[in-house]
Write a protein that holds these residues in place. Structure first.
Motif, PDB file in Angstrom:
ATOM      1  N   GLN A 195      23.790 -19.314   3.118  1.00  0.00           N
ATOM      2  CA  GLN A 195      23.355 -19.370   4.509  1.00  0.00           C
ATOM      3  C   GLN A 195      24.198 -18.410   5.358  1.00  0.00           C
ATOM      4  OE1 GLN A 195      23.508 -23.714   5.127  1.00  0.00           O
ATOM      5  NE2 GLN A 195      21.256 -23.736   5.106  1.00  0.00           N
ATOM      6  N   LYS A 196      23.600 -17.922   6.425  1.00  0.00           N
ATOM      7  CA  LYS A 196      24.232 -16.874   7.236  1.00  0.00           C
ATOM      8  C   LYS A 196      23.875 -17.086   8.693  1.00  0.00           C
ATOM      9  CE  LYS A 196      24.245 -11.821   7.853  1.00  0.00           C
ATOM     10  NZ  LYS A 196      23.808 -10.523   7.259  1.00  0.00           N
ATOM     11  N   VAL A 197      24.827 -16.768   9.578  1.00  0.00           N
ATOM     12  CA  VAL A 197      24.557 -16.857  11.008  1.00  0.00           C
ATOM     13  C   VAL A 197      25.087 -15.605  11.688  1.00  0.00           C
ATOM     14  CG1 VAL A 197      26.719 -18.079  11.559  1.00  0.00           C
ATOM     15  CG2 VAL A 197      24.736 -18.325  13.063  1.00  0.00           C
ATOM     16  N   THR A 198      24.331 -15.132  12.679  1.00  0.00           N
ATOM     17  CA  THR A 198      24.761 -13.998  13.493  1.00  0.00           C
ATOM     18  C   THR A 198      24.662 -14.404  14.961  1.00  0.00           C
ATOM     19  OG1 THR A 198      24.015 -12.395  11.857  1.00  0.00           O
ATOM     20  CG2 THR A 198      24.411 -11.574  14.082  1.00  0.00           C
ATOM     21  N   LEU A 199      25.788 -14.318  15.661  1.00  0.00           N
ATOM     22  CA  LEU A 199      25.853 -14.721  17.060  1.00  0.00           C
ATOM     23  C   LEU A 199      26.109 -13.516  17.944  1.00  0.00           C
ATOM     24  CD1 LEU A 199      28.181 -17.859  16.706  1.00  0.00           C
ATOM     25  CD2 LEU A 199      25.683 -17.810  16.676  1.00  0.00           C
ATOM     26  N   ARG A 200      25.509 -13.519  19.117  1.00  0.00           N
ATOM     27  CA  ARG A 200      25.825 -12.509  20.129  1.00  0.00           C
ATOM     28  C   ARG A 200      27.098 -12.947  20.859  1.00  0.00           C
ATOM     29  NH1 ARG A 200      22.420  -8.560  21.330  1.00  0.00           N
ATOM     30  NH2 ARG A 200      20.311  -8.611  20.443  1.00  0.00           N
TER      31      ARG A 200
END
Length: 288
Positions: A195-200
Motif C-alpha cells: 500500500q502507498k500514500v502520497t500527500l500534498r
C-alpha cells in the motif's frame, strides 16, 4: 514539475525513562531546526505493567504544548486548573502549558499492554505566557480516511490533502485538534505491504516520519521501526509500506526563534528559564 520530499537524515530512537520510571523510546530535537515546530517524541510501549505503572506524577510545564496519542492503554490527566480527562485507546489529549501548568498523567490499569506517544510542540514567544488550555479527543472523534490502495489515515491534528493524479480533485481531511501556535499536522498511517500514500504538503513546512511498526520506503530510502526520517522540503510526500506498518507523519511551520530547554520548561532565553524556575519555586504557577 512537482517536487517530492526525500529523506535527508535518519535518527534512531534511544531508550530512557521519565516520570516515575516509565520506560520510553525518545527522539529529541530541541536544537534541531529541522524538527521545528516539534521538540520531542516519546514512544511508550510495554507489555509489562512495571515499565509504566508509576506514570507521570504531578510536574510543571511552561512554554510548550503536549499532544498525547494512545494506540493501546488508558491514562488519566489531572491538572491544577481542575481539568480531568481520561485518555483511552485510539484517543488523544492536548495541553498548551503557556505561562504554567502543573499536571499528572497516570495509568488507569495495572496489567496489559501499553502503547502510545507524547509529542512536545514548541510555542512561539507570543504564546509562551498565555493561559494554559486542555482538551481531550476520544477515538471516535479522530478523523479517518481509508481505502484499499492507501490503507488507513487517522488525522489527529491539522489536516492532509491526499494527492491522486487520477482524480480531478484532491481529497482533504481535517482532524479535531488545532494547536494554538503555528499550523501543523500529525497523522497516523497504517498500511499493509504494497500500500502507498502520497500527500500534498506545504513546501515551506518541515516534515518528518516516525515508523512505530514495520518498515516503509521514501523514495529509495528504507526507514525501519524505531527510526525517524527528517525530510527535504517539497510539494509532495510519498510513502510505500514494505510490510504491515504504522507511521506517524508530522508537518508544520518552523518557529524561527531561539530554543532554551531546561527539564519541563522551554523558553527563548536562559533569563526566561531562570524566571520560570523562580516562579515555580515561589508557587506562582498555582495562582494562574
Amino acid at each position: 514539475m512537482t517536487s517530492v520530499r526525500v529523506v535527508d537524515h535518519v535518527i534512531s530512537a534511544h531508550a530512557t525513562s521519565d516520570g516515575d520510571g516509565v520506560k520510553i523510546q525518545r527522539l529529541a530535537g530541541f536544537n534541531n531546526t529541522r524538527f521545528s515546530p516539534f521538540l520531542m517524541i516519546d514512544e511508550l510501549k510495554s507489555d509489562e505493567s512495571k515499565d509504566y505503572v508509576g506514570g507521570f506524577p504531578p510536574h510543571p510545564h511552561r512554554g510548550i504544548e503536549t499532544l498525547t496519542y494512545m494506540l493501546q492503554g488508558h491514562f488519566q490527566h489531572k491538572d491544577h486548573l481542575g481539568n480531568v480527562g481520561e485518555l483511552r485507546s485510539g484517543g488523544a489529549q492536548w495541553m498548551a502549558a503557556g505561562r504554567g501548568v502543573i499536571h499528572s498523567e497516570m495509568p488507569m490499569m495495572e496489567e496489559g499492554a501499553l502503547h502510545g506517544f507524547q509529542i512536545w510542540i514548541n510555542q512561539p514567544a507570543t504564546h509562551k505566557m498565555q493561559p494554559a488550555q486542555y482538551h481531550d479527543f476520544q477515538s471516535d472523534s479522530i478523523a479517518e480516511y481509508q481505502n484499499e490502495q492507501i490503507g488507513l489515515l487517522r488525522v489527529i491534528s491539522g489536516g492532509f490533502k491526499l494527492h491522486d493524479p487520477a482524480d480531478a480533485e484532491t481529497i482533504q481531511t481535517q482532524g479535531p485538534l488545532q494547536t494554538t501556535g503555528v499550523p501543523l499536522s500529525v497523522v497516523d498511517w497504517r498500511a499493509h505491504s504494497g500500500q502507498k500514500v502520497t500527500l500534498r504538503t506545504d513546501v515551506n513546512h518541515n516534515a518528518m516520519t516516525y515508523v512505530y511498526r514495520g518498515s516503509i520506503k521514501i523514495d529509495n530510502k528504507v526507514v525501519n521501526q524505531g527510526q525517524l526520517a527528517l525530510l527535504t522540503k517539497a510539494e509532495l510526500l510519498s510513502l510505500d509500506s514494505l510490510e504491515d506498518s504504522g507511521v506517524l507523519i508530522f508537518s508544520g511551520e518552523p518557529i524561527n526563534e531561539p530554543v532554551v530547554h531546561y527539564g519541563p520548561f522551554v523558553m527563548n532565553s536562559m533569563e526566561e528559564i531562570e524566571q520560570t524556575i523562580q516562579d515555580y519555586n515561589n508557587g506562582v504557577f498555582e495562582t494562574y
